[in-house]
Design a protein around this motif. Structure first.
Motif, short mmCIF file in Angstrom:
data_model
loop_
_atom_site.label_atom_id
_atom_site.label_comp_id
_atom_site.label_asym_id
_atom_site.label_seq_id
_atom_site.Cartn_x
_atom_site.Cartn_y
_atom_site.Cartn_z
N LEU A 59 0.66 -1.23 0.15
CA LEU A 59 0.01 0.01 0.06
C LEU A 59 0.83 1.27 0.10
N ALA A 60 2.09 1.17 0.53
CA ALA A 60 2.98 2.14 0.63
C ALA A 60 2.93 3.43 -0.70
N PRO A 61 3.42 2.78 -1.75
CA PRO A 61 3.39 3.80 -2.67
C PRO A 61 2.19 4.28 -3.22
N THR A 62 1.16 3.34 -3.05
CA THR A 62 0.01 4.25 -3.27
C THR A 62 -0.60 5.34 -2.25
N ILE A 63 -0.52 5.19 -1.21
CA ILE A 63 -0.51 6.24 -0.13
C ILE A 63 0.14 7.37 -0.46
N ASP A 64 1.40 7.25 -0.57
CA ASP A 64 2.45 8.28 -1.00
C ASP A 64 1.75 9.15 -2.05
N GLN A 65 1.30 8.36 -3.08
CA GLN A 65 0.70 9.07 -4.28
C GLN A 65 -0.49 9.69 -3.99
N ALA A 66 -1.34 9.05 -2.98
CA ALA A 66 -2.55 9.66 -2.75
C ALA A 66 -2.33 10.94 -1.85
N ILE A 67 -1.27 10.83 -0.97
CA ILE A 67 -0.97 12.20 -0.36
C ILE A 67 -0.63 13.27 -1.07
N SER A 68 0.34 13.01 -1.95
CA SER A 68 0.93 13.86 -2.89
C SER A 68 -0.08 14.60 -3.87
N SER A 69 -1.10 13.69 -4.27
CA SER A 69 -2.02 14.35 -5.22
C SER A 69 -2.85 15.06 -4.13
N SER A 70 -3.14 14.73 -3.19
CA SER A 70 -3.99 15.41 -2.12
C SER A 70 -3.57 16.84 -1.93
N ILE A 71 -2.37 16.90 -1.82
CA ILE A 71 -1.61 18.17 -1.50
C ILE A 71 -1.52 19.08 -2.77
N ASN A 72 -1.45 18.59 -3.86
CA ASN A 72 -1.43 19.18 -5.09
C ASN A 72 -2.82 19.62 -5.17
N GLN A 73 -3.83 19.00 -5.03
CA GLN A 73 -5.01 19.67 -5.02
C GLN A 73 -5.40 20.73 -4.04
N ASP A 74 -5.39 20.40 -2.78
CA ASP A 74 -5.42 21.42 -1.77
C ASP A 74 -4.86 21.36 -0.70
N PRO A 75 -3.69 22.03 -0.68
CA PRO A 75 -2.78 21.85 0.52
C PRO A 75 -3.57 22.42 1.67
N LYS A 76 -4.39 23.20 1.96
CA LYS A 76 -5.08 23.51 3.20
C LYS A 76 -5.65 22.37 3.79
N LYS A 77 -6.10 21.61 3.25
CA LYS A 77 -6.92 20.54 3.76
C LYS A 77 -5.96 19.81 4.67
N LEU A 78 -4.93 19.38 4.13
CA LEU A 78 -3.99 18.76 4.99
C LEU A 78 -3.43 19.29 6.14
N ALA A 79 -3.08 20.41 5.74
CA ALA A 79 -2.43 21.29 6.72
C ALA A 79 -3.40 21.42 8.02
N GLU A 80 -4.59 21.62 7.69
CA GLU A 80 -5.79 21.76 8.81
C GLU A 80 -5.83 20.46 9.67
N SER A 81 -5.95 19.27 8.88
CA SER A 81 -5.80 18.11 9.52
C SER A 81 -4.57 18.05 10.42
N LEU A 82 -3.54 18.39 10.03
CA LEU A 82 -2.25 18.18 10.80
C LEU A 82 -1.98 19.40 11.71
#
Ligand SMILES: Nc1nc2c(ncn2[C@@H]2O[C@H](COP(=O)(O)OP(=O)(O)OP(=O)(O)O)[C@@H](O)[C@H]2O)c(=O)[nH]1
Ligand SMILES: [Mg+2]
Lengths: 561, 162
Positions: A59-82
């Motif tokens: 799963l690791a590569p998939t998750i990595d990819q998912a995270i980076s695509s999420s950041i590309n789309q809307d970095p604020k979302k992840l920042a808020e969660s973190l």
């Protein structure tokens, strides 16, 4: 054909055939199959993850990819969660880094050893701070330039104190802005209830805010914030709330009510500058060192004096006969002395007759018998109790007696001297013994022997006064008593009757004997013990010292042992 | 000198900042810069030969995105409620604000400024509502642009501060 075959299958397998068909359809149909898998997929993953790490790997590569695509789309979302976990993590890492830095600095500084660093080290020890913290505090400078006392409710400025250097621009408005800023920050960052803005900072300028229930103190500091500033602020605030409780509670905007707080606020203004070190003589230090030296000198002198005093005292004790010093110890102004004390010696307290002012003395005494001549003599004196005419001395353990001593005492004494510890011999060479009884006896004998009883010629009777006889018989009885005492034997008295030359010798003898008997009888009648007396007739009158008379006299047998 | 905190309240863009600027610095600017948070000014007024220093809090106006921050009201001795005569909505907002303030501060003195009096031709306020308001509260027609009644507005309020 096909249907025949299926009918045959149907006949052979019965209802199970239908079920098998249904199952096949379900697996072939993507929608249905994923439904089935979805029922067990979590359990399956769980099972597998217990066995190995392959799921994570897959799963690791998939998750990595998912995270980076999420950041590309809307970095604020992840920042808020973190955000909730990042804040504390960053703070922690910063404080750890700071700690690390302080420790490194500590190490570095630990190696330097200047007088100043020694002083800081002392301060660190005194205040319980880390050395590096102290160095930081000591090398930085600060200045508290302004202090605002602000009414908390209305944000109105109650009082303002500032140093000449301060750049004061409309403190009234500044005072209002402090609370406005606080409100603004609270609104904008929705901090926790009760969180309060306590420091504002712009470059090297800080505003330290301290809040009380009704008032706020704001101190404007240039440079490092002094460590005790906040304490100072809260102390002042507390006292203000105490002294001006009512005035603060409903402040109507009249600052004159608070004119008298000026001094309190002025105290908060302070500054500390690191002037370049000047090469001046540190008079304070010099004077303190001199005082310390003088003090220790005097102290040393005193304790030297004291120790001299103690040594003198101990040697006095050592020299005292009958005292044996075992041990001495000096602590806490008390001199402990343990010693052996002969019962006949002077007590140690007596020996140290002078009063000790600087220390006290405690004695631990053990008794012992000394063989020093002086002490032995004392012991002998106590035991033997000689009379005043007898001198007693002990020389090299020999008891030397001189002067005069009673014979009785001496007799006793001979048996008792070995009981005196420390005596090995006795020397009575120079001692004159006196025997008072014997002297009395000699006197009595003289009186008795001087007695003569006269008879008429040929007569055996004579007249004697009874007084004379009584006295004589008493004398005899006393002599006998003395003899019994002195020698343990009765006295023996011969009563001898004499005649003159006339008549025949045999007649004379007869007359003499009768005269003697007659005297004896008179004495016995007067009370003399008969056994003491023995009557004789004198034989050879001519040879009897020329006595040829008609008398009877008494002769006392020699008084010997 | 006595000091009093007062606030200027009302809907956005009614001219609160402009009124203060006129009163404090005798200036007026046509440009509109909305106030964010709060800005504080001061001016000394004389009431009955006694000087009072007014600490004037200019608060951000109320709109759909920004509601009144009650913290800013604390300790206010009185306030000026500003209504823009050219915008009927600002009257509604003003009345709502008035209720809120009453809740927060109790009965403190208030003076209403019907602002932008220089544009009176463009005023479109409901006469009934206005009459009702004037019954309830002291109302002054002001203009930050011309300075009309601005001094009076503040001294009226100052006189009412106990
Ligand atoms: N003609 C005229 N224009 C005015 C008057 N008062 C204010 N204005 C204008 O109205 C606009 C808004 O004025 P502000 O004073 O900024 O309004 P405000 O109430 O402070 O607004 P917020 O800070 O956003 O709540 C500005 O463009 C001003 O020039 C007035 O009396 N007459
Ligand atoms: Mg404004």
């Amino acid at each position: 054909m096909d249907t025949d075959l299926s009918r045959i299958k149907q006949i052979i397998l019965g209802d199970e055939y239908d079920e098998l068909l249904k199952l096949r359809d379900e697996i072939n149909d993507d929608g249905q199959f994923s439904k089935i898998v979805s029922n067990i997929i979590t359990e399956a993953l769980k099972e597998r993850s217990l066995k190995d790490d392959s799921i994570a790997e897959v799963l690791a590569p998939t998750i990595d990819q998912a995270i980076s695509s999420s950041i590309n789309q809307d970095p604020k979302k992840l920042a808020e969660s973190l955000y909730p976990i990042m804040g504390p993590a960053i703070r922690k890492s910063i404080s750890e880094t700071m700690q690390q830095m302080l420790e490194n600095l500590n190490q570095l500084l630990e190696e330097s050893l200047s007088p100043k660093s020694l002083r800081w080290r002392f301060d660190a020890w005194r205040t319980g701070k880390s050395y590096s913290e102290l160095v930081l505090l000591n090398t930085l400078e600060f200045s508290v330039e302004q202090v605002f006392l602000i009414h908390r409710e209305s944000s109105l400025l109650i009082h303002h104190q500032y140093s000449e250097l301060a750049d004061t621009r409309d403190p009234d408005m500044v005072s209002g802005m402090f609370s406005a800023i606080q409100d603004f920050i609270e609104d904008s960052f929705s901090t926790k209830e009760g969180d309060e803005l306590d420091t504002l900072r712009l470059g090297d300028l800080s505003v330290v805010l301290q809040r009380g229930p009704n008032a706020v103190l704001a101190a404007v500091v240039r440079g490092r914030i002094p460590e005790n500033l906040r304490n100072e602020l809260s102390r002042t605030l507390e006292s203000l709330h105490r002294m001006k409780k009512a005035e603060l509670a409903d402040y109507g905007g009249n600052p004159e009510v608070f004119a008298d707080v000026e001094d309190d606020l002025r105290k908060i203004l302070l500054s500390e500058r690191k002037e370049p070190e000047e090469k001046t003589i540190p008079w304070l230090a010099v004077v303190s060192i001199l005082i310390i030296l003088a003090g220790t000198g005097y102290w040393n002198y005193l304790s030297y004096q004291e120790s001299l005093e103690r040594t003198a005292l101990l040697s006095t004790l050592k020299q005292e006969p009958g005292l044996v010093l075992l041990d001495s110890e000096y602590s806490d102004k008390v001199l402990h002395i343990s010693l052996l004390v002969d019962p006949n010696a002077r007590s140690p307290e007596e020996v140290i007759s002078t009063n000790q002012e600087n220390f006290s003395i405690e004695f631990t005494e053990h008794s012992h018998l000394s063989v020093i001549d002086e002490l032995v003599a004392k012991r002998a004196m106590n035991l033997l109790q000689p009379t005043g005419e007898t001198q007693l001395e002990v020389r090299n353990s020999v008891l030397v007696l001189s002067g005069r001593a009673d014979g009785d005492w001496m007799r006793d004494y001979a048996s008792r001297w070995p009981a005196v510890t420390g005596l090995t011999a006795i020397d009575t060479g120079a001692l004159e013994l006196v025997y008072p009884r014997r002297e009395a006896m000699v006197e009595a004998v003289q009186v008795i022997e001087a007695t003569e009883l006269n008879f008429e010629n040929g007569e055996t009777e004579t007249e004697v006064s009874s007084q004379f006889i009584t006295a004589l018989s008493e004398q005899i009885t006393e002599l006998n008593a003395l003899s019994m005492e002195e020698y343990g034997r009765p006295v023996r008295i011969e009563v001898v009757g004499y005649t003159d030359d006339s008549g025949s010798p045999s007649f004379n003898q007869q007359v003499g004997f009768e005269r003697a008997l007659r005297f004896e009888q008179v004495l016995v009648d007067a009370g003399v013990d008969e056994s003491l007396l023995e009557s004789f007739s004198a034989f050879d009158h001519s040879s009897n010292e020329g006595i040829a008379r008609r008398i009877t006299r008494l002769i006392v047998a020699p008084l010997t042992q | 000198m006595l000091q009093k905190k007062i606030c200027l309240l009302g809907a956005f863009s009614v001219g609160k900042t402009s009124l203060i600027q006129r009163f404090v610095s005798s200036l007026f600017d046509d440009k509109y810069l909305t106030t964010v948070g709060v800005k504080i000014d001061k001016k000394i007024v004389t009431v009955d030969q006694q000087e009072i220093m007014l600490m004037i809090w200019d608060l951000a106006g109320e709109d759909d995105y920004n509601t009144l921050n009650k913290n800013h009201l604390r300790g206010a001795a009185g306030y000026i409620l500003v209504i823009d005569g050219t915008r009927p909505k600002s009257l509604d907002v003003g009345l709502a604000v008035h209720d809120k303030v009453k809740e927060a501060l109790g009965d403190v003195p208030v003076v209403v400024a019907l602002n932008k009096a220089d544009l009176i031709d463009e005023w479109i306020l409901d006469a009934d509502q206005l009459a009702k308001l004037e019954e309830k509260l002291p109302v002054l027609r002001t203009s930050a642009k011309t300075g009309d009644n601005v001094e009076l507005l503040f001294s009226e309020l100052a006189a009412r501060l106990q």
